[in-house]
Design an enzyme around this catalytic site. Structure first.
Site, short mmCIF file in Angstrom:
data_model
loop_
_atom_site.label_atom_id
_atom_site.label_comp_id
_atom_site.label_asym_id
_atom_site.label_seq_id
_atom_site.Cartn_x
_atom_site.Cartn_y
_atom_site.Cartn_z
N ASP A 1 -8.92 77.66 3.40
CA ASP A 1 -8.27 77.13 2.18
C ASP A 1 -7.20 76.11 2.53
OD1 ASP A 1 -6.71 79.33 3.25
OD2 ASP A 1 -5.49 79.23 1.42
N GLU B 1 -5.18 81.93 2.88
CA GLU B 1 -4.02 82.04 3.76
C GLU B 1 -2.79 81.45 3.08
OE1 GLU B 1 -1.15 80.69 6.95
OE2 GLU B 1 -2.16 79.53 5.43
ZN LIG Z 1 -2.47 76.80 8.00
#
Ligand SMILES: [Zn+2]
Length: 416
Positions: free
Chosen positions: A84, A179
């Site tokens: 992401d 993340e």
């Molecule tokens: Zn990163």
């Protein structure tokens, strides 16, 4: 050595065009459908490159394995990157620009000419003269964070496929979701991953290995007052907002994020609500040492008590909890893991060094879940910005370092 079937740069340029921007506050992991597009693509490509035990979880966590090529017992090394990109800047319709043979000076990005990448702001650009600098067109982020890590790991799998005679132990590959918005890594199955230790490939400057993260604590300081009709409030109303204001202005300016760097921690009130009967301040405390964090908390408690004393009738409630810890605490027990990464960077001809990261990484969380996990550079800079950049050499050196790392691990049989 035979080259990969596709260059790391071409691979990277393909991946950054896929919109994998994650979203804050979503109910599900992954938070956005675009992350599935890249995960499914990587799943297919890993299969084509001969990886085995490929598995994608309901949360889009992809794991796969490159089998060992040596008969002896070599520990399984994990390599991780997140698919992401940060919601801070748009990741839709990324148009990467390759500034071939950069000759120094300012780079004006063509999609938004107010976006100028300058060596005055980023001295590292001076090391990139003659290199191909890679940016977005200025209207989006580039997504080098962390598609540079994804591309480098995939290139390693590709190179090992083309050079089946290279000696290496088992390699576990992991691509993770969400993340940037936190929470994703909690859905990662450490036991099923099967690695003895791992590295996130999610750092920045070439040669830099992150072996420390913050000790992090955070929560809410809530001041309670008493509401009344303002027309008949005399002697009755207790306005909690003034206690919050007193508290905020008493925090030392020297401990603000905007006044600290290097190894200095900070206290950061970043949000809250103001009402007469209730004023809440959300706050985070950060320090590389637990003792420093404890000192910060003691200070916050003392200043909150002072605010209450200055505002008769107000009471305070303090709720702080540990969020994550400095991974050095665990990595110190496995010093060879950082040494191997430094050695791999050196073999790639890079100035190898360690640096404490002023944040938390997925690796710091995994480290405390039993998977020691330092962070390796990607060559990228200026993350979460329309001026994010990397370079051909950055990507190539990162991929090369991972190859050296795989070989170094295989040279050290039995050590874990
Ligand atoms: Zn990163």
């Amino acid at each position: 050595m035979r080259p990969p079937s596709e260059s790391v740069v071409d691979r990277f340029l393909r991946y950054v065009r896929i919109n994998t921007e994650s979203r804050e506050g979503a109910e599900s992991v992954p938070s956005t459908a675009g992350q599935w597009d890249l995960i499914r693509l990587l799943e297919r490509e890993l299969r084509d490159l001969g990886a085995v035990d490929i598995h994608v979880s309901e949360h889009g966590m992809l794991r796969a394995r490159v089998p060992s090529t040596v008969a002896r017992d070599v520990p399984c090394v994990g390599l991780l990157a997140h698919v992401d990109t940060s919601p801070a800047v748009s990741g839709a319709n990324v148009t990467p620009i390759v500034h071939v043979n950069y000759q120094g000076g300012d780079l004006v990005l063509p999609g938004d000419r107010s976006q100028v990448l300058s060596p005055a702001d980023w001295p590292v650009l001076r090391d990139m003269v003659g290199d191909d600098v890679i940016t977005s067109d200025g209207t989006t982020l580039l997504g080098s964070d962390d598609k540079a890590g994804v591309a480098a790991i995939m290139t390693l799998v590709d190179v090992l496929r083309q050079n089946a005679d290279l000696p290496h132990g088992p390699i576990a590959v992991g691509f993770t979701t969400d993340e940037e918005v936190g929470g994703g890594i909690d859905k990662f199955d450490v036991a099923a991953f099967g690695a003895a230790f791992a590295y996130t490939v999610d750092g920045d400057a070439l040669g830099e290995i992150n072996d420390e993260s913050w000790n992090a604590r955070g929560g809410t300081i809530t001041f309670h007052g008493l509401s009344a009709h303002p027309g008949s409030a005399k002697g009755v109303m207790i306005n909690a907002a003034y206690a919050a204001a007193h508290f905020l202005t008493s925090l030392p300016a020297t401990l603000r994020p905007e006044h600290t760097d290097g190894r200095d921690g900070f206290i950061h009130p970043y949000g809250g609500t103001l009402d007469v009967d209730r004023a809440a301040v959300t706050i985070i405390l950060r320090d590389f040492e637990v003792a420093g964090l404890d000192e910060q908390e003691a200070l916050v408690r003392r200043l909150a008590a002072d605010a209450v004393e200055a505002c008769p009738g107000v009471t305070v409630e303090i709720a702080l909890r540990d969020q994550y810890r400095n991974m050095r605490e665990v990595l110190d027990k496995h010093p060879h893991l950082v040494e191997w990464a430094l050695d791999a960077a050196r073999r790639a001809g890079l100035p190898a060094r360690t640096r404490a990261i002023r944040g938390g990484t997925d690796g710091s969380r995994l480290t405390f879940r039993g998977l020691p996990c330092p962070n390796i550079f990607t060559g990228g800079h200026n993350f979460h910005s329309p001026l994010e950049f990397n370079s051909r050499r950055g990507l190539e050196k990162t991929a090369e370092t991972l190859l050296h790392l795989a070989r170094i691990v295989a040279e050290h049989r039995g050590e874990r």
